[in-house]
Write a protein that holds these residues in place. Structure first.
Motif, PDB file in Angstrom:
ATOM      1  N   GLY A 170     -44.162   8.966 -39.101  1.00 17.62           N
ATOM      2  CA  GLY A 170     -43.795   9.788 -40.252  1.00 17.62           C
ATOM      3  C   GLY A 170     -44.949  10.548 -40.859  1.00 17.62           C
ATOM      4  O   GLY A 170     -44.738  11.352 -41.779  1.00 17.62           O
ATOM      5  N   SER A 171     -46.168  10.301 -40.373  1.00 19.02           N
ATOM      6  CA  SER A 171     -47.323  11.029 -40.912  1.00 19.02           C
ATOM      7  C   SER A 171     -48.487  10.953 -39.934  1.00 19.02           C
ATOM      8  O   SER A 171     -48.530  10.090 -39.042  1.00 19.02           O
ATOM      9  N   ILE A 172     -49.448  11.854 -40.137  1.00 18.74           N
ATOM     10  CA  ILE A 172     -50.643  11.858 -39.290  1.00 18.74           C
ATOM     11  C   ILE A 172     -51.474  10.615 -39.560  1.00 18.74           C
ATOM     12  O   ILE A 172     -52.046  10.021 -38.638  1.00 18.74           O
ATOM     13  N   THR A 173     -51.517  10.185 -40.805  1.00 22.58           N
ATOM     14  CA  THR A 173     -52.295   8.980 -41.153  1.00 22.58           C
ATOM     15  C   THR A 173     -51.735   7.744 -40.453  1.00 22.58           C
ATOM     16  O   THR A 173     -52.485   6.931 -39.892  1.00 22.58           O
ATOM     17  N   ALA A 174     -50.419   7.602 -40.457  1.00 19.75           N
ATOM     18  CA  ALA A 174     -49.789   6.454 -39.788  1.00 19.75           C
ATOM     19  C   ALA A 174     -50.028   6.511 -38.283  1.00 19.75           C
ATOM     20  O   ALA A 174     -50.268   5.475 -37.643  1.00 19.75           O
TER      21      ALA A 174
END
Length: 294
Positions: free
Chosen positions: A18-22
């Motif tokens: 769901g995100s680049i960080t994840a």
């Protein structure tokens, strides 16, 4: 420019997380690394796969279509890796082995039943040559070589050593008399090799040193041919223990000039090409030979 596995993995990880960080946490990479991988992928495809805002990331229509194909590609790679892991645990495939005829007959062939029982999914192809071959040209996985190895790009694994002895049949010695000294060999028929000439240096001690160069009365290209000639009482021969042990145990060949014989052991090695990880079918065969011959 083609897409890379790293870029495909980054794309799927971003969608799943769901995100680049994840995605960075999942793949053990930096956020900037994931971001660059996505940017490269979209540039190569010349399309936008993800709409990114500060709050969320969502697929475009093109991204949805590409995701389905990407998951199939990654699943196929996982299947291939699992298949190779299974082959390492249970080696399989064709294994091409080359050796000189005597070594194949007297050392390798007796071990084949046990090897096939241990590794039923490996198909052996056994080829014989009396001279060194080009492994790539002959599509050979492993070659067994006897004697000192020349400098080469091939990898080599020592398997064992085998002692040289001067031998004759009891029938021959009964007809001609047993030589009592190295000099006595001059009146006997000596069986030697066509090539290399180094095989006609017998390990006999004397004024000449510890190697006696013979003048053969009969030559052959194969040690097996010379063994058969010696068994037929044609002459005296110098052969390796690996091919004459049974003959000596039965008394069909007996050692001559034992007191004058220098203990010389021929190194026996397996040679093969190895650019990356050694294939499991080759590794298990080398381990099998080394354990039983060593």
């Amino acid at each position: 420019m083609k897409t890379t596995l790293e870029e495909l993995q980054a794309f799927v990880a971003v969608v799943d997380g769901g995100s680049i960080t994840a995605a960075a946490d999942t793949l053990g990479q930096t956020v900037s690394g994931i971001s660059r991988a996505l940017a490269r992928l979209e540039k190569k495809l010349d399309t936008t796969l993800l709409r990114r805002t500060t709050r969320r990331t969502e697929l475009t229509e093109e991204g949805r279509a590409f995701l389905q194909r990407t998951r199939a590609i990654l699943a196929s790679i996982d299947d291939a890796e699992e298949h190779m892991a299974a082959r390492r645990q249970q080696p399989a495939g064709r294994l091409r082995v080359n050796a000189a005829t005597p070594f194949m007959l007297h050392a390798v062939v007796p071990l084949v039943p046990a090897f096939r029982k241990a590794y039923p999914q490996i198909t052996l192809q056994l080829d014989t040559d009396e001279t060194y071959i080009d492994l790539l040209e002959r599509r050979t996985d492993v070659a067994i070589r006897i004697g000192q190895l020349p400098d080469s790009t091939l990898h080599a694994r020592p398997l064992c050593t085998s002692r040289l002895r001067v031998l004759a049949s009891p029938d021959y010695l009964a007809r001609t008399g047993k030589p009592k000294s190295v000099a006595d060999l001059a009146r006997h028929t000596l069986l030697g090799f066509n090539q290399p000439e180094s095989l006609n240096q017998w390990p006999l001690r004397g004024a000449h040193g510890d190697a006696w160069p013979i003048v053969p009365g009969l030559t052959a290209s194969s040690g097996e041919t010379l063994r058969q000639l010696a068994l037929q009482g044609v002459g005296i021969v110098c052969l390796s223990d690996f091919m004459t042990a049974a003959d000596r145990a039965r008394g069909d060949l007996v050692q001559v000039l034992a007191k004058d014989t220098v203990e010389v052991r021929q190194p026996i090695s397996a040679v093969y090409y190895r650019n990356t990880q050694l294939a499991a079918r080759i590794a298990c065969f080398l381990d099998f030979l080394q354990e039983r011959l060593g």
